[in-house]
Design a protein around this motif. Sequence first.
Motif, PDB file in Angstrom:
ATOM      1  N   ARG A 212       3.386  -4.970   8.595  1.00 25.48           N
ATOM      2  CA  ARG A 212       4.278  -3.820   8.671  1.00 25.48           C
ATOM      3  C   ARG A 212       4.915  -3.631  10.040  1.00 25.48           C
ATOM      4  O   ARG A 212       5.755  -2.744  10.228  1.00 25.48           O
ATOM      5  CB  ARG A 212       3.527  -2.568   8.233  1.00 25.48           C
ATOM      6  N   ALA A 213       4.534  -4.492  11.002  1.00 22.86           N
ATOM      7  CA  ALA A 213       5.218  -4.479  12.299  1.00 22.86           C
ATOM      8  C   ALA A 213       6.542  -5.228  12.244  1.00 22.86           C
ATOM      9  O   ALA A 213       7.368  -5.101  13.155  1.00 22.86           O
ATOM     10  CB  ALA A 213       4.322  -5.085  13.376  1.00 22.86           C
ATOM     11  N   ILE A 214       6.765  -5.993  11.188  1.00 25.36           N
ATOM     12  CA  ILE A 214       7.995  -6.775  11.064  1.00 25.36           C
ATOM     13  C   ILE A 214       9.169  -5.846  10.755  1.00 25.36           C
ATOM     14  O   ILE A 214       9.157  -5.116   9.767  1.00 25.36           O
ATOM     15  CB  ILE A 214       7.859  -7.851   9.972  1.00 25.36           C
ATOM     16  N   ARG A 215      10.171  -5.886  11.605  1.00 25.22           N
ATOM     17  CA  ARG A 215      11.366  -5.042  11.417  1.00 25.22           C
ATOM     18  C   ARG A 215      12.523  -5.841  10.841  1.00 25.22           C
ATOM     19  O   ARG A 215      13.364  -5.290  10.125  1.00 25.22           O
ATOM     20  CB  ARG A 215      11.782  -4.446  12.776  1.00 25.22           C
ATOM     21  N   LEU A 216      12.582  -7.125  11.158  1.00 29.79           N
ATOM     22  CA  LEU A 216      13.729  -7.944  10.747  1.00 29.79           C
ATOM     23  C   LEU A 216      13.280  -9.375  10.491  1.00 29.79           C
ATOM     24  O   LEU A 216      12.510  -9.943  11.261  1.00 29.79           O
ATOM     25  CB  LEU A 216      14.797  -7.941  11.841  1.00 29.79           C
ATOM     26  N   ILE A 217      13.779  -9.945   9.381  1.00 26.93           N
ATOM     27  CA  ILE A 217      13.621 -11.368   9.095  1.00 26.93           C
ATOM     28  C   ILE A 217      15.023 -11.961   9.084  1.00 26.93           C
ATOM     29  O   ILE A 217      15.848 -11.629   8.237  1.00 26.93           O
ATOM     30  CB  ILE A 217      12.916 -11.603   7.745  1.00 26.93           C
ATOM     31  N   SER A 218      15.310 -12.813  10.062  1.00 32.73           N
ATOM     32  CA  SER A 218      16.646 -13.386  10.245  1.00 32.73           C
ATOM     33  C   SER A 218      16.623 -14.862   9.878  1.00 32.73           C
ATOM     34  O   SER A 218      15.917 -15.654  10.502  1.00 32.73           O
ATOM     35  CB  SER A 218      17.089 -13.208  11.700  1.00 32.73           C
ATOM     36  N   ILE A 219      17.407 -15.227   8.881  1.00 32.68           N
ATOM     37  CA  ILE A 219      17.390 -16.587   8.344  1.00 32.68           C
ATOM     38  C   ILE A 219      18.798 -17.176   8.367  1.00 32.68           C
ATOM     39  O   ILE A 219      19.776 -16.501   8.012  1.00 32.68           O
ATOM     40  CB  ILE A 219      16.853 -16.614   6.897  1.00 32.68           C
ATOM     41  N   THR A 220      18.897 -18.425   8.773  1.00 31.63           N
ATOM     42  CA  THR A 220      20.141 -19.184   8.676  1.00 31.63           C
ATOM     43  C   THR A 220      20.110 -20.016   7.404  1.00 31.63           C
ATOM     44  O   THR A 220      19.185 -20.796   7.197  1.00 31.63           O
ATOM     45  CB  THR A 220      20.309 -20.094   9.901  1.00 31.63           C
ATOM     46  N   HIS A 221      21.108 -19.855   6.555  1.00 31.31           N
ATOM     47  CA  HIS A 221      21.163 -20.571   5.281  1.00 31.31           C
ATOM     48  C   HIS A 221      21.320 -22.076   5.512  1.00 31.31           C
ATOM     49  O   HIS A 221      20.527 -22.881   5.039  1.00 31.31           O
ATOM     50  CB  HIS A 221      22.318 -20.023   4.446  1.00 31.31           C
ATOM     51  N   VAL A 222      22.375 -22.438   6.242  1.00 30.95           N
ATOM     52  CA  VAL A 222      22.651 -23.837   6.600  1.00 30.95           C
ATOM     53  C   VAL A 222      22.886 -23.887   8.103  1.00 30.95           C
ATOM     54  O   VAL A 222      23.769 -23.193   8.605  1.00 30.95           O
ATOM     55  CB  VAL A 222      23.888 -24.374   5.849  1.00 30.95           C
ATOM     56  N   PRO A 223      22.128 -24.679   8.848  1.00 26.18           N
ATOM     57  CA  PRO A 223      22.327 -24.742  10.305  1.00 26.18           C
ATOM     58  C   PRO A 223      23.641 -25.409  10.662  1.00 26.18           C
ATOM     59  O   PRO A 223      24.250 -26.128   9.862  1.00 26.18           O
ATOM     60  CB  PRO A 223      21.146 -25.589  10.793  1.00 26.18           C
ATOM     61  N   THR A 224      24.075 -25.170  11.894  1.00 23.51           N
ATOM     62  CA  THR A 224      25.315 -25.774  12.369  1.00 23.51           C
ATOM     63  C   THR A 224      25.175 -27.253  12.676  1.00 23.51           C
ATOM     64  O   THR A 224      26.163 -27.977  12.744  1.00 23.51           O
ATOM     65  CB  THR A 224      25.816 -25.037  13.627  1.00 23.51           C
ATOM     66  N   ASN A 225      23.937 -27.736  12.850  1.00 22.89           N
ATOM     67  CA  ASN A 225      23.696 -29.096  13.335  1.00 22.89           C
ATOM     68  C   ASN A 225      22.962 -29.978  12.347  1.00 22.89           C
ATOM     69  O   ASN A 225      22.423 -31.015  12.719  1.00 22.89           O
ATOM     70  CB  ASN A 225      22.856 -29.021  14.616  1.00 22.89           C
ATOM     71  N   ASN A 226      22.925 -29.603  11.061  1.00 22.06           N
ATOM     72  CA  ASN A 226      21.999 -30.238  10.137  1.00 22.06           C
ATOM     73  C   ASN A 226      22.480 -29.951   8.722  1.00 22.06           C
ATOM     74  O   ASN A 226      22.967 -28.862   8.438  1.00 22.06           O
ATOM     75  CB  ASN A 226      20.605 -29.639  10.379  1.00 22.06           C
TER      76      ASN A 226
END
Length: 432
Positions: free
Chosen positions: A176-190
């Motif tokens: 419950r300390a987690i405020r944000l989960i930030s995910i990149t769908h497709v990376p810029t380099n891969n």
Amino acid sequence: MTDLKELQSMRSELAPPRLTSSEPVIDWMLARRQTSGCNRIIHLNNAGASLMPDCVVEAAIKHLRDEARMGAYEAAESATRELEHVYETCAKLLNCSVSEISIVENASRAWSLIFAGIKFEEGNVVVTSNFEYANNYMAILQAKHRYGLRVVVAQNTPTGELSMDSLMDIIVEHGRAIRLISITHVPTNNGVVNSVNEIGRLVRETKVSGLLHESALYILDACQSAGQIFIDVQEGGFDILTTCSRKYLRGPRGIGLLYVRGGRFEQRRSQEPMLLDVRAAGWTSRDGYDVYDDGRRFETWETNVSAKIAFGVAVDHARGWGISNIEKYTGDMAEKLRTLLHGVSRIRLHDTGTRRCGIVSFSVAGSEPSEVRTFLANRRINVSISERALTRLDMENRQLDNVLRASLHYYNCEAELDLFVDALGDFCRRHR
């Protein structure tokens, strides 16, 4: 070796692409006829900025002419319906409400604006991945120093995509300390495609179980995926999504798209956009203002109207082809290119993951990427370079300084791939 001039002359006679399915899912010859830029170059930099369809270019030019003819304010007023349509078509693209859509200057602006509006407290945890883009990660680091946040990076599977087990372990540990989960769908380099819908299901389930607090936010960076990969914000369970016009959606530069799920940013002074103007809020009294409760609250009144209208046309164009069809075509073409590159000595492929997309990352052993890119540019073939500083965590983990990137779209054809691979082979012979 076939050159670009010969390719142009034989466009109508090119054989259909040799894809894995029995029938091509895209009429790529029609796509090329609708894209004048295909007559001049082989464009393999679609993850940077795609060639715009002619209809998009004409929409932008028409409005600029209207501004010159009648005045900018008057032209915008006369284009009210076209401007409203931008929100409607973007909402259909993502399967959301029109009121959940904002049109801003660019994707970085969208991500930074929404991130700055999140109320953080000391000890909050931000969960990210090895694929986080530099702009996003630097904003997270800035908030870490400003608010005393903890930043936790979910690790990858042995095959190279974000690990669901690692993410689950983080949720169990920090809860419950987690405020944000930030995910990149497709990376810029891969070319890897992360399982963002599966992540969304995990987020929902752990909120129901009480492991995650209900206020925890799930944000998706879809810059390299929107327009290339089918996205449904309801299925994915994203609270926030950001993307841009210029990449796979084939719109003009200087426009970004922000989706915020209704109700996730309540009208509270502690959690409202950091920057307000008359588009975002109303000045109600000498000491008071009300922030609007729809997507306008993240916008500014001054905007590039011609680019905004053209962006709507670009989204219409993409939806007309069918995003799932585009995903199938570009994915198959990219696998074909990877197979061809395997046959060229000194070429090293750097894509990871069990699911991959239209981005192909590679290097030429013993040669600087800039040298290769210049050689290809002289043959009117566009590729780009992804540098370590743009996705530092992933690049450092794989001990890569930079990679070349060939990113495909549905107007690319196999004859172009052959020309591209021939050119790389020629470079390798000339630069031993």
